[in-house]
Design a protein around this motif. Structure first.
Motif, PDB file in Angstrom:
ATOM      1  N   ASN A  31     -42.345 -54.121 -26.618  1.00 17.03           N
ATOM      2  CA  ASN A  31     -40.909 -54.115 -26.367  1.00 17.03           C
ATOM      3  C   ASN A  31     -40.654 -53.275 -25.113  1.00 17.03           C
ATOM      4  OD1 ASN A  31     -40.850 -51.370 -27.098  1.00 17.03           O
ATOM      5  ND2 ASN A  31     -40.257 -51.821 -29.204  1.00 17.03           N
ATOM      6  N   ASP A  32     -39.403 -53.117 -24.758  1.00 16.05           N
ATOM      7  CA  ASP A  32     -39.059 -52.417 -23.520  1.00 16.05           C
ATOM      8  C   ASP A  32     -39.485 -50.958 -23.541  1.00 16.05           C
ATOM      9  OD1 ASP A  32     -38.016 -54.848 -22.818  1.00 16.05           O
ATOM     10  OD2 ASP A  32     -35.949 -54.286 -23.243  1.00 16.05           O
ATOM     11  N   ASN A  36     -41.826 -49.276 -20.707  1.00 18.88           N
ATOM     12  CA  ASN A  36     -41.411 -48.094 -19.959  1.00 18.88           C
ATOM     13  C   ASN A  36     -42.443 -46.980 -20.117  1.00 18.88           C
ATOM     14  OD1 ASN A  36     -39.076 -46.753 -18.414  1.00 18.88           O
ATOM     15  ND2 ASN A  36     -39.441 -45.300 -20.063  1.00 18.88           N
ATOM     16  N   LEU A  81     -41.365 -54.924 -16.824  1.00 10.08           N
ATOM     17  CA  LEU A  81     -40.206 -54.479 -17.598  1.00 10.08           C
ATOM     18  C   LEU A  81     -38.943 -55.210 -17.137  1.00 10.08           C
ATOM     19  CD1 LEU A  81     -38.787 -52.581 -19.623  1.00 10.08           C
ATOM     20  CD2 LEU A  81     -38.747 -50.839 -17.817  1.00 10.08           C
ATOM     21  N   GLU A  85     -36.769 -57.876 -19.486  1.00  9.76           N
ATOM     22  CA  GLU A  85     -35.357 -57.637 -19.794  1.00  9.76           C
ATOM     23  C   GLU A  85     -34.424 -58.592 -19.053  1.00  9.76           C
ATOM     24  OE1 GLU A  85     -33.981 -53.647 -19.373  1.00  9.76           O
ATOM     25  OE2 GLU A  85     -35.419 -52.871 -20.824  1.00  9.76           O
ATOM     26  N   ARG A  86     -35.002 -59.427 -18.204  1.00 12.63           N
ATOM     27  CA  ARG A  86     -34.203 -60.320 -17.348  1.00 12.63           C
ATOM     28  C   ARG A  86     -33.171 -59.508 -16.557  1.00 12.63           C
ATOM     29  NH1 ARG A  86     -35.248 -63.547 -21.894  1.00 12.63           N
ATOM     30  NH2 ARG A  86     -36.141 -65.566 -21.361  1.00 12.63           N
ATOM     31  N   ALA A  87     -33.652 -58.399 -16.025  1.00 17.07           N
ATOM     32  CA  ALA A  87     -32.767 -57.455 -15.326  1.00 17.07           C
ATOM     33  C   ALA A  87     -33.376 -57.040 -13.985  1.00 17.07           C
ATOM     34  CB  ALA A  87     -32.518 -56.241 -16.216  1.00 17.07           C
ATOM     35  N   TYR A  91     -32.838 -53.339 -12.138  1.00 16.58           N
ATOM     36  CA  TYR A  91     -33.910 -52.365 -11.907  1.00 16.58           C
ATOM     37  C   TYR A  91     -34.123 -52.092 -10.426  1.00 16.58           C
ATOM     38  CZ  TYR A  91     -35.073 -51.771 -16.747  1.00 16.58           C
ATOM     39  OH  TYR A  91     -35.020 -51.432 -18.079  1.00 16.58           O
TER      40      TYR A  91
END
Length: 164
Positions: A31-32, A36, A81, A85-87, A91
């Motif tokens: 998971n995230d 991290n 990461l 998170e599709r971010a 980031y």
């Protein structure tokens, strides 16, 4: 900043392919928080390579190739990461912000002080921003990092093929 948007997008493209290969048979699905944490472990390995800054007992000089490879490892985890998170944009902005708020202040700061602050970060994007400042300080540019990135990326695919 040596991690410009074009290079970030290049890393994201390569990382998506690498992650797909790693995730075909993972030990577990991270998971995230795990991603991290793994990236922050790489930050510690990066810090460790700046031995001239803290190893008073050693005469071995810093190995800039090893520093570059550890930095690339950090980028691998950061990109992974961001993709998970599709971010990706979020980031990148976090990295840019961490970099921009420190770059001027760090220009005269001893490397040891920067390393100490780097080890204290809790968010990977903040660590990447600080690590970029150190990479620039020791003379890396976007092109030399791209070469290091491609080399490490190829090594990772070799590891997958060997059952790493």
């Amino acid at each position: 900043m040596i991690l410009n948007k074009e290079f970030w997008n290049y890393i994201l493209e390569k990382q998506a392919i690498l992650d797909e290969a790693f995730m075909k048979d993972p030990v577990f699905f991270p998971n995230d928080r795990y991603r991290n944490f793994a990236g922050l472990v790489e930050v510690d390995e990066f810090v460790k390579e700046f031995r001239e800054s803290y190893k008073w007992w050693s005469r071995k000089p810093n190995d800039h190739d090893a520093i570059a490879m550890e930095f690339v490892d950090i980028l691998h985890f950061m990109a992974g990461l961001a993709i998970a998170e599709r971010a990706e944009h979020f980031y990148y902005n976090g990295i840019w912000t961490a970099y921009a708020k420190r770059v001027d202040r760090y220009s005269f700061k001893p490397v040891f002080d920067i390393l100490e602050e780097l080890r204290a970060v809790k968010k990977l994007e903040e660590g990447v921003g600080i690590a970029i400042i150190l990479m620039e300080r020791i003379g890396f540019d976007t092109e030399s990092l791209k070469v290091a990135y491609d080399e490490k990326n190829a090594e990772n695919f070799k590891r997958i093929a060997e059952g790493y």
